[in-house]
Design a protein around this motif. Structure first.
Motif, PDB file in Angstrom:
ATOM      1  N   GLU A  19       0.815  -1.210   0.000  1.00  0.00           N
ATOM      2  CA  GLU A  19       0.000   0.000   0.000  1.00  0.00           C
ATOM      3  C   GLU A  19       0.852   1.265   0.000  1.00  0.00           C
ATOM      4  O   GLU A  19       0.962   1.939   1.023  1.00  0.00           O
ATOM      5  N   PRO A  20       1.441   1.632  -1.117  1.00  0.00           N
ATOM      6  CA  PRO A  20       2.251   2.854  -1.138  1.00  0.00           C
ATOM      7  C   PRO A  20       1.434   4.137  -1.040  1.00  0.00           C
ATOM      8  O   PRO A  20       1.964   5.181  -0.669  1.00  0.00           O
ATOM      9  N   HIS A  21       0.137   4.069  -1.365  1.00  0.00           N
ATOM     10  CA  HIS A  21      -0.729   5.254  -1.300  1.00  0.00           C
ATOM     11  C   HIS A  21      -0.091   6.459  -1.980  1.00  0.00           C
ATOM     12  O   HIS A  21      -0.155   7.584  -1.473  1.00  0.00           O
ATOM     13  N   TYR A  22       0.492   6.217  -3.121  1.00  0.00           N
ATOM     14  CA  TYR A  22       1.216   7.279  -3.820  1.00  0.00           C
ATOM     15  C   TYR A  22       0.287   8.297  -4.487  1.00  0.00           C
ATOM     16  O   TYR A  22       0.439   9.515  -4.326  1.00  0.00           O
ATOM     17  N   TRP A  23      -0.700   7.837  -5.214  1.00  0.00           N
ATOM     18  CA  TRP A  23      -1.498   8.717  -6.070  1.00  0.00           C
ATOM     19  C   TRP A  23      -2.371   9.685  -5.278  1.00  0.00           C
ATOM     20  O   TRP A  23      -2.807  10.707  -5.826  1.00  0.00           O
ATOM     21  N   THR A  24      -2.640   9.386  -4.020  1.00  0.00           N
ATOM     22  CA  THR A  24      -3.489  10.267  -3.214  1.00  0.00           C
ATOM     23  C   THR A  24      -2.699  11.059  -2.182  1.00  0.00           C
ATOM     24  O   THR A  24      -3.287  11.744  -1.351  1.00  0.00           O
ATOM     25  N   ASN A  25      -1.372  10.964  -2.231  1.00  0.00           N
ATOM     26  CA  ASN A  25      -0.521  11.645  -1.263  1.00  0.00           C
ATOM     27  C   ASN A  25       0.081  12.890  -1.916  1.00  0.00           C
ATOM     28  O   ASN A  25       0.969  12.798  -2.762  1.00  0.00           O
TER      29      ASN A  25
END
Length: 329
Positions: free
Chosen positions: A43-49
């Motif tokens: 879960e890198p959660h890149y696109w929403t960070n």
């Protein structure tokens, strides 16, 4: 101006949710196929960070080993509910695919609640915990130490959040499975995913049960340690003064993993009461109908939602009632 990312390393497969529904298991199942590379960081959660996006350098490193695979994927469950994911993926990713694994929202919320309560991040009783942010829009910046989120109720509003995907992407690019299907027949369900991706089915599959909800004996200490490492306080200043920089992450990881591993109780979280099950099921009923209309599937495995409002008999498959308390077989 930033350089355009290398399209040959960008992921083109996403498991956007739902949290506590089997996304960790599905992530690892998909990674068993030779034509799929799933990121080691689930879960890198890149696109929403907003602090990371659009600096692609570190993100693309997650997929370097999968440069030759047909699909490269990741499974950040916040993508289903957080802002910006859809618009940013549409801008940069050609022909993305989305696989949603959904769980009966009543069971999902109960498991989510006990995941945080069992690890020391939640002290409120169940109904109060749900009410605390029931009407609040999920936001990435509300992450707890360790990257967990509350939003117990909002995460289960599948109809509300998934309609955005159907509005922006072709239905042929979206697959919905359920955690109940995955638990009942993992190979058949995972092969549906492979077929959706145009890949050869698997004759054998290594069975996986990843990320189960647990209860810790030292739950409050575990939460205290996680919060301490995440904030500017005496512990963090002590680390800065006495622990060499190259050892800080390792020290933090060992402390948190140690309290987690040694503190696990050999017991599962308690069963939800029939009253709480009925209360929550009725709160989700309208959203469930929206989900059915949008997906064209009536989710027969979620027996709760095929009862009349207030009805508690004929409980879902795999569930029984003992002395007024709903429990799983």
């Amino acid at each position: 101006m930033r350089d355009e990312p290398d399209a040959g390393l960008l992921p083109n497969l996403f498991i956007p949710g739902a949290a506590k529904s089997g996304t960790s298991s599905l992530h690892r199942y998909l990674g068993q196929h030779p034509d799929i590379f799933m990121s080691e960081v689930k879960e890198p959660h890149y696109w929403t960070n907003d602090r990371r996006f659009p600096d692609f350098e570190n993100y693309l490193k997650l997929f370097e080993k999968g440069a030759e695979q047909r699909y490269r994927g990741e499974s950040s469950t916040g993508y289903m509910v957080f802002d910006h994911f859809i618009e940013r993926v549409k801008q940069y990713v050609d022909d993305p695919r989305f696989i949603f694994v959904l769980r009966n929202p009543v069971d999902r919320a109960w498991s989510h609640y006990w995941w945080l309560r069992g690890t020391g991040f939640e002290r409120s009783e169940f109904r109060n915990a749900l009410r605390n942010d029931m009407d609040e829009r999920p936001r990435q910046e509300c992450a707890l130490p360790g990257g967990n989120f509350r939003f117990y109720f909002q995460y289960g509003l599948y109809g509300k959040w998934m309609h955005r995907f159907y509005d922006h992407f072709q239905e042929s690019r979206i697959l919905v499975i359920t955690s109940e299907q995955l638990a009942r027949d993992a190979r058949a369900t995972v092969n549906r995913c492979y077929e959706f991706l145009g890949l050869k089915p698997a004759e054998e599959l290594r069975l996986i049960n990843a990320n189960p909800t647990v209860i810790l004996r030292n739950a409050r200490f575990h939460a205290f340690a996680a919060k301490s490492f995440a904030s500017d306080n005496h512990l963090k200043r002590w680390l800065a003064a006495f622990v060499p920089a190259r050892f800080k992450k390792r020290f933090k990881r060992r402390v948190l993993q140690g309290t987690f591993a040694r503190g696990r109780k050999d017991e599962s979280y308690p069963a939800i009461s029939a009253a709480d099950r009925c209360w929550l099921r009725d709160l989700y009923r309208d959203d469930f109908q929206q989900l059915v209309r949008r997906t064209g599937y009536d989710f027969p495995e979620w027996g709760d939602f095929h009862l009349a409002p207030g009805e508690t008999s004929n409980l879902p498959n795999g569930v029984r009632e003992v002395d007024g308390v709903v429990d799983r077989k």
